[in-house]
Write an enzyme that holds these catalytic residues in place. Structure first.
Site, PDB file in Angstrom:
ATOM      1  N   LYS A  47       0.846  -1.207   0.000  1.00  0.00           N
ATOM      2  CA  LYS A  47       0.000   0.000   0.000  1.00  0.00           C
ATOM      3  C   LYS A  47       0.876   1.250   0.000  1.00  0.00           C
ATOM      4  O   LYS A  47       1.999   1.214   0.495  1.00  0.00           O
ATOM      5  CB  LYS A  47      -0.838   0.025   1.288  1.00  0.00           C
TER       6      LYS A  47
ATOM      7  N   ARG B 181     -10.567 -11.119   1.655  1.00  0.00           N
ATOM      8  CA  ARG B 181     -11.449 -12.129   1.061  1.00  0.00           C
ATOM      9  C   ARG B 181     -10.837 -13.522   1.133  1.00  0.00           C
ATOM     10  O   ARG B 181     -11.547 -14.530   1.173  1.00  0.00           O
ATOM     11  CB  ARG B 181     -11.802 -11.725  -0.382  1.00  0.00           C
TER      12      ARG B 181
HETATM   13  N1  BES Z   1      -8.081  -3.503   4.312  1.00  0.00           N
HETATM   14  C1  BES Z   1      -8.266  -3.086   2.976  1.00  0.00           C
HETATM   15  C2  BES Z   1      -9.554  -2.300   2.781  1.00  0.00           C
HETATM   16  C3  BES Z   1      -9.644  -0.986   3.509  1.00  0.00           C
HETATM   17  C4  BES Z   1      -9.203   0.175   2.904  1.00  0.00           C
HETATM   18  C5  BES Z   1     -10.190  -0.928   4.769  1.00  0.00           C
HETATM   19  C6  BES Z   1      -9.299   1.380   3.588  1.00  0.00           C
HETATM   20  C7  BES Z   1     -10.279   0.272   5.455  1.00  0.00           C
HETATM   21  C8  BES Z   1      -9.830   1.411   4.863  1.00  0.00           C
HETATM   22  C9  BES Z   1      -8.317  -4.284   2.034  1.00  0.00           C
HETATM   23  O1  BES Z   1      -7.584  -5.391   2.432  1.00  0.00           O
HETATM   24  C10 BES Z   1      -7.788  -3.844   0.712  1.00  0.00           C
HETATM   25  O2  BES Z   1      -6.667  -3.468   0.665  1.00  0.00           O
HETATM   26  N2  BES Z   1      -8.620  -3.906  -0.324  1.00  0.00           N
HETATM   27  C11 BES Z   1      -8.237  -3.526  -1.643  1.00  0.00           C
HETATM   28  C12 BES Z   1      -8.765  -4.544  -2.610  1.00  0.00           C
HETATM   29  C13 BES Z   1      -8.233  -4.419  -4.008  1.00  0.00           C
HETATM   30  C14 BES Z   1      -6.751  -4.708  -4.041  1.00  0.00           C
HETATM   31  C15 BES Z   1      -8.975  -5.387  -4.902  1.00  0.00           C
HETATM   32  C16 BES Z   1      -8.824  -2.146  -1.920  1.00  0.00           C
HETATM   33  O3  BES Z   1      -9.918  -1.853  -1.418  1.00  0.00           O
HETATM   34  O4  BES Z   1      -8.168  -1.370  -2.585  1.00  0.00           O
HETATM   35 ZN    ZN Z   2      -5.557  -5.307   1.801  1.00  0.00          ZN
END
Ligand code: BES
Ligand code: ZN
Ligand code: ZN
Length: 489
Positions: free
Chosen positions: A269, A343
């Site tokens: 990230k 997921r």
């Molecule tokens: N934990 C994150 C989602 C999230 C983002 C929760 C901001 C709280 C605040 C999750 O694991 C994630 O990173 N999701 C990705 C999925 C994508 C790579 C398909 C996302 O939402 O960008």
């Molecule tokens: Zn994630």
């Protein structure tokens, strides 16, 4: 902590008394309270408008020290949430004044056209939840929490509500547990540690608690969960809790995403706001906290709680984009993106729940997608379900507790976006838009025909800013919601 009192205000000493006042209509009927309101509204600065506050000290004819009046605006706008906020404001004034004890005057609920139990619940929730601060890591904690919150009324029937108060206390203290777990920094809650924290209140409540450790997860082939954990030095685990009341006819399974820190893994990230990813285990915290509350609430259903706990880190051992893993139920998953880890741990925990417990209803809570936050903002969760009645029940409970939820669609044709050239499914959708939906559709491929709902709490689970009755950090979102919902299923 919570109490109903009917003792005379002219004879019994009260430290801080809080009175809600509407600008257009009386909401109290007790003559002494009406008289006190009359004295407050003769002051230029107070008419009951929203946002106004005034205090009278040692008003004649009473033994009240600090009599606080809070403006509620017009009666037509008064609802349960406004009462929660009123109670929270009163708690904050009492705390600042170094009071140990707050007494709130119960309005005449007939004038509000509100069920007394609903009004009492809202006042107690606002009071209890506001009376908490996460200061474990401060050398000099500042918050002056109140030792007791009382509701004052003259109505003799008030005694009926004593068990209600005990229930509210149980639910609020569970909510505060969830908040604390979410706010604790990730260096102090690796999976095995967090499992211990979750287990303590559940065991105390008499639940059966088991933990599947890394070796057991390997033996039982939790391939998706283990793929997420691979990059971390901290071993993963799966916490399993069972509440089994006698004569239960239905089994409800709750699954909560428990990523103790989400760096994104190899699909790292960006660094801005990455600290908030300590809250990526809020779904698991919600489930663990709710489980511990069930026994106290005398719930009739069997309820199973499952919390897969992992840390998502990049390292030489980490799972790579393009890797293909075999999940617990045998389906293979191509890892298009290691940041779509929630997921992965959920499908293994849900497949395990279905195989082992054959639940009548399965609900998962997860801080699953940034996309859900884009769709609904920070304060509203997305509900996805194969079963419209179940989704509606969740939305209805969310109205009761003001943990707002909005039902989202699950269009079957969007499943196209999860196709993999090499495996059964890809964890990364091929389109940028509709990310909350494709995440829910991914999960749906692993729930079979079990009635199932998914609540994406990425927005409301965590807040850097304080809310009306919640400090910065974990919000405990979902605990009150589940406690309201489960008995109605
Ligand atoms: N934990 C994150 C989602 C999230 C983002 C929760 C901001 C709280 C605040 C999750 O694991 C994630 O990173 N999701 C990705 C999925 C994508 C790579 C398909 C996302 O939402 O960008
Ligand atoms: Zn994630
Ligand atoms: Zn995550």
């Amino acid at each position: 902590m919570l109490k109903i009192t009917t003792s005379s205000l002219s004879r019994t000493a009260v430290e801080t008394l809080a009175v809600a006042v509407c600008e257009d209509q009386p909401i109290h009927s007790d003559p002494l309270i009406l008289d006190l309101i009359g004295r407050a509204t003769t002051l230029e600065e107070f008419s009951g408008e929203k946002g106004q506050q005034v205090a009278l000290y040692d008003p004649a004819g009473t033994k009240v020290h600090r009599c606080l009046f809070i403006g509620m605006g017009p009666l037509a706008s008064l609802d349960a949430e406004k009462l929660r906020v009123f109670a929270a404001q009163a708690v904050k004034v009492a705390q600042k004044a170094r009071s140990r004890h707050l007494t709130m005057v119960l309005p005449d609920f007939e004038l509000l056209e509100m069920e007394p139990a609903d009004g009492i619940t809202a006042l107690c929730e606002g009071g209890c939840l506001a009376n908490h601060a996460f200061e474990k890591y401060k050398q000099d904690p500042k918050a002056q929490t109140l030792g007791q919150i009382s509701l004052w009324t003259k109505a003799a029937a008030a005694g009926r509500h004593r068990t209600l108060l005990a229930d509210i206390e149980t639910i609020c203290s569970a909510t505060l547990n969830a908040r604390e777990w979410v706010s604790i920094p990730s260096n102090d809650k690796p999976p095995e540690e967090l499992a211990k924290m979750f287990s303590a209140p559940a065991r105390k409540a008499g639940l059966k608690v088991g933990i599947l450790h890394q070796a057991q997860l390997q033996r039982q082939k939790f391939g998706a969960l283990l793929a997420v954990a691979a990059g971390s030095d901290q071993p993963p685990c799966l916490v399993e809790m069972a509440y089994t009341p006698k004569g239960a006819k239905k089994t409800i399974a709750l699954v909560g995403k428990g990523v103790t820190f989400d760096t994104g893994g190899i699909s790292l990230k960006p660094s801005a706001n990455m600290d908030a990813m300590k809250g990526d285990m809020a779904g698991a915290a919600c489930v663990a906290a709710t489980m511990a509350a069930l026994a106290g609430l005398n719930i009739k259903h069997r309820v199973i709680g499952l919390m897969p706990l992992v840390e998502n880190m990049p390292s030489g051992h980490a799972t790579r984009p393009g890797d293909i893993i075999t999940s617990y139920n045998g389906k293979t998953v191509e890892i298009g993106n290691t940041d779509a880890e929630g997921r992965l741990i959920l499908i293994d925990a849900m497949a395990y729940a279905i195989k082992k417990y054959k639940p009548d209803v399965l609900i998962d809570l997860a801080t699953l997608t940034g996309a859900c936050m884009v769709a609904l903002g920070k304060k509203i969760a997305g509900v996805f379900s194969s079963d419209d009645a179940l989704a509606q029940a969740i939305v209805n409970s969310s109205r009761v507790t003001h943990e707002r939820c909005w039902q989202m669609p699950m269009p079957a044709d969007y499943k196209e976006l999860l196709k993999s050239e090499f495996a059964d499914i890809n964890n990364m959708p091929s389109a940028r838009y509709g990310g909350a939906i494709t995440a829910a559709l991914f999960l749906s491929e692993f729930t079979g025909d079990t009635p199932w709902a998914h609540i994406d709490i990425a927005g409301p689970a965590f807040s850097k800013k304080a809310g009306d009755y919640c400090g910065p950090g974990g919000t405990g979102f979902g605990v009150r919601l589940l406690c309201d919902l489960i008995p109605k299923l």
